[in-house]
Design an enzyme around this catalytic site. Sequence first.
Site, PDB file in Angstrom:
ATOM      1  CE  LYS A  25      -2.180   2.981   2.276  1.00  0.00           C
ATOM      2  NZ  LYS A  25      -1.903   4.485   1.722  1.00  0.00           N
ATOM      3  CB  SER A  55       2.705   8.452  12.294  1.00  0.00           C
ATOM      4  OG  SER A  55       1.493   7.703  11.953  1.00  0.00           O
ATOM      5  CB  CYS A 106      12.057   7.498  10.407  1.00  0.00           C
ATOM      6  SG  CYS A 106      13.548   6.516   9.628  1.00  0.00           S
ATOM      7  CD  GLU A 112      11.863  -0.736  11.251  1.00  0.00           C
ATOM      8  OE1 GLU A 112      12.220   0.248  11.566  1.00  0.00           O
ATOM      9  OE2 GLU A 112      12.376  -1.642  11.393  1.00  0.00           O
ATOM     10  CD  GLN A 130       3.820  16.146   7.320  1.00  0.00           C
ATOM     11  OE1 GLN A 130       4.660  16.099   7.879  1.00  0.00           O
ATOM     12  NE2 GLN A 130       2.551  15.509   7.581  1.00  0.00           N
ATOM     13  CD  GLU A 181      -2.939   8.111   2.027  1.00  0.00           C
ATOM     14  OE1 GLU A 181      -1.361   7.953   2.261  1.00  0.00           O
ATOM     15  OE2 GLU A 181      -3.509   7.824   2.857  1.00  0.00           O
ATOM     16  CD  GLU A 209       8.862  11.525  13.513  1.00  0.00           C
ATOM     17  OE1 GLU A 209       7.699  11.039  13.352  1.00  0.00           O
ATOM     18  OE2 GLU A 209       9.826  10.840  13.002  1.00  0.00           O
TER      19      GLU A 209
END
Length: 480
Positions: free
Chosen positions: A174, A228, A283, A249, A333, A177, A383
């Site tokens: 998957k 996330s 990350c 992860e 973001q 998007e 984060e």
Amino acid sequence: MKDYFQNYINGEWVDGDAGRVDVINPGTGEKLAEHALADEADVDRAVQAAKRVHLSGVLTAMRPIERGRMVQAMGRHLIDRIDEIAPLLCLEQGKPLWEAEREVRGAALYFEYYGNQASTVEGRSIPLGDGFFDFTHNEPYGVSAQIIPWNYPLEMTARSLSAGLTTGNACVIKTPELTPCSNWVFADAAQAVGWPPGAVNILCGWGHQAGAALSEHRDVNQIVFTGSVKTGIAIATAAAANVVHCVLELGGKSAAVVHDDADLDAFESDIRWGIYLNAGQVCSAMSRVIAHESCHDEVVERAVNIAKSLSVGPGIDRAEPGANMGAMVSEAQRDRAAGMVVEAEAQGARVVTGGRKMNIPGAFLEPTVLTDVTPEMTIAQEEVFGPVLSVMTFRDEADAIRIANGTQYGLVGGVFTRDLDRATRAARQMRAGQVFVNQWFAGGVETPFGGYGKSGYGREKGREALWNYVQTKNVAISLR
Ligand code: NAD
């Protein structure tokens, strides 16, 4: 470049029952292309196709070395198409073109590395005394569902897909998007290499729809999720309901501890890469620097110089490696990261450079350095996932480790010192899945990667990752 990308299910390119999503170029704010969106029925078709090919036994009947050759051929296919994929990745994700090229090469490396290990996934023989012959072997789970984030869409798919295929699983991916388009190359590679229909399925869909349907599907046998913490918890819950093995992860708030004897000339380049690579959307970004009070001011000065030296603008105009940075993935973001800087200021942090949206079209944030950050501030705990470095200070080693370990995360950590005793002590004490000594991001596809705490569980990369894609079967034979 194509203006519409389809999903790839059961060996065919198909539209999505949930329609299409507009993919935006964050370097300009303009529409780049459309991508098919899968709904629950599309997901079911992909899972059933994967289940069929798994149950047919064709993937496990292959000699592993042959399977490995096909995996390696997929990596070569990526390199052959690099001139097409890298610009597409750059345009949909925002990163500089040279970083996109590096990502394509990094993705190809996973196929090379894991394909090379297909025949090494061996079992063992267990002595049971006279009259018995006992051995183990490692079988693929069957249908491996892999859910991918937008920051490194090629490398993240490559690391799971290559390990999944190497061990004989059929995979359903998957894609994210925001950055789904460049993933077409994996389907293209699967076709070119000749995997049977259903062995590789690549589909984009909304997380709450296609992602949820995939993670809840009863015919999925194993899940690898990269993304996330919030989504990770939802996926682990879905996996638990079906009693399915799951690798998570997740995010990080990783810290570099810089001692008074550190080589600050070398550390400058760790700042450059640690927090401004991919506009900080990494990350394992070095989002916190915990500097000894005696070198704090010099570290800040060097960080500010690095931040100011970066030429920020559309990634497609940044083809050469160097002092440059692209857009963030989306305006949302970018605004979230800018908002976190404002909140940090309100809590007492000082913006030494950057912190603002740039006054050009696209999702750009100035490379940012914050000081006067204290461990309890939100900016030191959460984060940001953007080009925002928080610099903190410490007095003694115990203090540094306490601050470094003082978040919910535990993805990576770093220690910078010329003293080997100090370095190994820190490596033992840091609660993180990997510790970098004197070089941020030291390691590679060969080294296991994964989190402590809320950064997740299970490991990707390295040989360790392969064991997440197989289950052990013991066969005990009575010789009587
Ligand atoms: P995200 O969790 O929002 O989305 C990740 C993927 O999950 C997307 O494909 C999304 O569509 C899907 N998803 C969303 N809701 C879902 C649901 N309810 N059920 C199933 N799937 C769902 O994460 P993101 O914003 O795309 O990525 C950024 C995050 O990923 C950061 O926290 C970053 O640290 C983390 N990350 C971790 C690693 C690692 O290896 N540890 C690598 C890259 C990114």
